[in-house]
Design a protein around this motif. Sequence first.
Motif: not given
Length: 208
Positions: A34, A46, A48, A132, A155, A158, A162-163, A177-179, A181
């Motif tokens: 990651s 991103c 968030f 995840r 994730n 990917t 994501e969080r 929270y990554i809404t 990216l």
Amino acid sequence: MYSINNRRISFLAFLLLLVVPVFAQNPVTILDNSVAKLKNASGISCKFRISSDNNNLNGEFKSKGSSFYLETQAGKTWYNGVNMWTLNPGSKEITLVNPTSSEINEVNPFSYLSSYKSGYVVGFSKRKDSDRYLVVLNPKNGKKDNIKAIEVAINKNTMLPERFIIRDSHDRRTTVYITALATSFKSNSDMFVCPVGSFGDYELVDLR
């Protein structure tokens, strides 16, 4: 002789089927993958949402290398790798500092990922998520920068975060929270420097 070799190849293939899933499930390897994706990105952009103590903030984050720009309803922050400017609309002030690592972490949750090998013990969360990987960072000394534990949700497709769930020494939780990216954001260095002159009615407080 032919059948023996075939059996040997089949046995090796069987071993690989056993070993590869174990390797893929290693939390350090997951974080490595990651972090590599983020480091190799031409730029990160991103959106968030932050949830903490019944308060919610929506924001936007852009970065390239160690530099970043952050904007929420509460204010704006610019960091060019050396100096950090924080604009506070309430007080009409722009604070300029040479930030510590903990100050950077408070603003940029992605920065936790750059120090996980040196400052944290890495493991899996007891919670489960089919989509995840839930990786937990526990400070090696029991507490780091007032942080007790961090759970990172990555994730599985990917391999991007994501969080983040950040628990402090008082067991208070902040969830980021990554809404959205993107890892192909294009920027220039001016984006990460506060245009102080554009905020004529703000007072610059230089604490360097």
